[in-house]
Enzyme design. Structure first.
Site, PDB file in Angstrom:
ATOM      1  N   LYS A   1       0.863  -1.189   0.000  1.00 43.21           N
ATOM      2  CA  LYS A   1       0.000   0.000   0.000  1.00 43.21           C
ATOM      3  C   LYS A   1       0.896   1.235   0.000  1.00 43.21           C
ATOM      4  CE  LYS A   1      -1.314   1.454   3.945  1.00 43.21           C
ATOM      5  NZ  LYS A   1      -0.625   2.765   4.001  1.00 43.21           N
TER       6      LYS A   1
ATOM      7  N   PRO B   1       9.285  -5.503   3.737  1.00 43.48           N
ATOM      8  CA  PRO B   1       9.854  -5.210   5.058  1.00 43.48           C
ATOM      9  C   PRO B   1       8.755  -4.969   6.094  1.00 43.48           C
ATOM     10  CG  PRO B   1      10.906  -3.879   3.362  1.00 43.48           C
ATOM     11  CD  PRO B   1       9.726  -4.531   2.716  1.00 43.48           C
TER      12      PRO B   1
ATOM     13  N   GLY C   1       5.766   1.215   6.589  1.00 46.59           N
ATOM     14  CA  GLY C   1       4.932   2.271   6.051  1.00 46.59           C
ATOM     15  C   GLY C   1       4.237   1.938   4.748  1.00 46.59           C
ATOM     16  N   ILE C   2       4.255   0.666   4.346  1.00 51.37           N
ATOM     17  CA  ILE C   2       3.584   0.263   3.114  1.00 51.37           C
ATOM     18  C   ILE C   2       2.521  -0.817   3.377  1.00 51.37           C
ATOM     19  CG2 ILE C   2       5.306   1.013   1.450  1.00 51.37           C
ATOM     20  CD1 ILE C   2       6.577  -1.715   1.507  1.00 51.37           C
ATOM     21  N   GLY C   3       2.039  -0.842   4.600  1.00 54.83           N
ATOM     22  CA  GLY C   3       0.847  -1.625   4.918  1.00 54.83           C
ATOM     23  C   GLY C   3       0.980  -3.123   4.802  1.00 54.83           C
ATOM     24  N   GLY C   4       2.173  -3.654   4.995  1.00 49.62           N
ATOM     25  CA  GLY C   4       2.369  -5.088   4.799  1.00 49.62           C
ATOM     26  C   GLY C   4       1.457  -5.953   5.649  1.00 49.62           C
ATOM     27  N   GLY C   5       1.442  -5.699   6.955  1.00 51.49           N
ATOM     28  CA  GLY C   5       0.603  -6.499   7.843  1.00 51.49           C
ATOM     29  C   GLY C   5      -0.871  -6.334   7.551  1.00 51.49           C
ATOM     30  N   SER C   6      -1.284  -5.113   7.233  1.00 50.82           N
ATOM     31  CA  SER C   6      -2.682  -4.854   6.915  1.00 50.82           C
ATOM     32  C   SER C   6      -3.083  -5.549   5.614  1.00 50.82           C
ATOM     33  CB  SER C   6      -2.927  -3.352   6.792  1.00 50.82           C
ATOM     34  OG  SER C   6      -2.672  -2.704   8.021  1.00 50.82           O
TER      35      SER C   6
ATOM     36  N   ASP D   1      -5.711   0.506   8.519  1.00 54.22           N
ATOM     37  CA  ASP D   1      -5.334   0.343   7.116  1.00 54.22           C
ATOM     38  C   ASP D   1      -5.979  -0.875   6.454  1.00 54.22           C
ATOM     39  OD1 ASP D   1      -3.779   2.582   7.183  1.00 54.22           O
ATOM     40  OD2 ASP D   1      -1.855   1.530   7.189  1.00 54.22           O
TER      41      ASP D   1
END
Length: 303
Positions: free
Chosen positions: A18, A111, A115-120, A153
């Site tokens: 994201k 990573p 700040g790119i919403g990986g977990g979300s 997110d």
């Protein structure tokens, strides 16, 4: 490209990165949550989630960033994939819907805390995948509420299209005219705590997002986005000065727009062609082998 199935699993669902192309902090609620206005898109790169029936619930991990993740969903820092499974199962069980055991595998390519919403995105992919695997559905409003319970997110990641998110992230409006752009993502592999970034933010009320109106060209979109901001970038740079170095390095490669995504530390550069994005990624990887560098494309009109 996020293509193909994970071997040995009945279903594979993608969890794309994201990208907050802009993030304006416009207020703060009485409960402490910050009010945001954010222009969001998604990359054609990210994590993958595999799902298959099993005799008992299982969760496995692979990928370059797997070792940094929790393998349980119980604690506060627990894995959102497992929290998504458990919340959805609880919601479906309350309706008398069978939710048999499942083996979920997360291929963690993005990573963590970047700040790119990986977990979300992983949680959203899990929700979609489980509904397909269990061959059931849930009322859209209930699914959105469940997603928001997992994190601010998750609803936008569940949507997965270019959009404007308002409120704490739950008020979503499609941004159908946003073009697809070649993009390079760069993360110096330093984790940034979102709560700490918000606590460090000096001004809680800032000017709102001004979206362009009408059918405009990619160049006009770039000009409009250049006038936007990420209000979390200044405090993030104070906490992790290397973010400024990442931004400067992207700028020197000829990116048309450079900005930090979310609460960092990932920065993105938008380019005028796929070839220039690939060249920039190669240059940055050679100069900074310790950084995470990825070239791709955003979703959007024209792709």
């Amino acid at each position: 490209m996020l293509e193909g199935e994970i071997a040995g699993f009945a279903l594979t669902r993608t969890a794309p990165a994201k990208i907050n192309l802009a993030l304006h902090v416009v207020g703060q609620r009485a409960d402490g949550h910050h009010l945001l206005e954010s222009l969001v898109t998604f990359a054609d790169r990210g994590d993958r989630v595999g799902l298959t029936p099993s005799d008992e619930d299982r969760f496995t991990l692979s990928g370059p960033f797997a070792a940094e993740l929790s393998t349980t969903g119980a604690d506060q820092g627990g894995n959102l994939v497992l929290k998504a499974r458990d919340l959805l199962r609880q919601a479906l069980a309350s309706q008398g819907i069978d939710t048999p055991p499942v083996h979920i595998h997360l291929e963690k390519n993005l990573p963590v805390a970047s700040g790119i919403g990986g977990g979300s995105a992983d949680a959203a992919a899990t929700l979609r995948g489980l509904l397909d695997l269990w061959r059931t559905s849930i009322e859209p409003g209930s699914l959105a509420a469940l997603a928001l319970e997992l994190g601010a997110d998750v609803p936008m990641c569940l949507d997965g299209r270019p959009l404007v998110a308002r409120g704490i992230g739950e008020k979503i409006t499609p941004a159908e005219e946003l073009p697809s752009f070649p993009i390079v993502l760069v993360n110096p592999l330093v984790a940034v705590s979102t709560p700490v970034i918000f606590r460090t933010l000096e001004k809680k009320i800032n000017p709102p997002l001004a979206m362009p109106v009408g059918l405009i060209s990619p160049a006009a979109w770039l000009a409009a986005m250049a006038a936007m901001r990420n209000d979390l970038e200044p405090p993030a740079r104070l906490l992790q000065p290397i973010i400024g170095g990442v931004s400067d390095a992207l700028t020197t490669t000829g990116a048309a727009l450079v900005r930090m995504s979310g609460s960092g530390a990932t920065c993105f550069g938008l380019f005028d062609s796929d070839e220039s994005a690939q060249r920039a990624a190669h240059t940055l990887s050679a100069a900074h082998p310790e950084w995470y560098v990825l070239a791709g494309r955003t979703v959007g009109k024209g792709k």
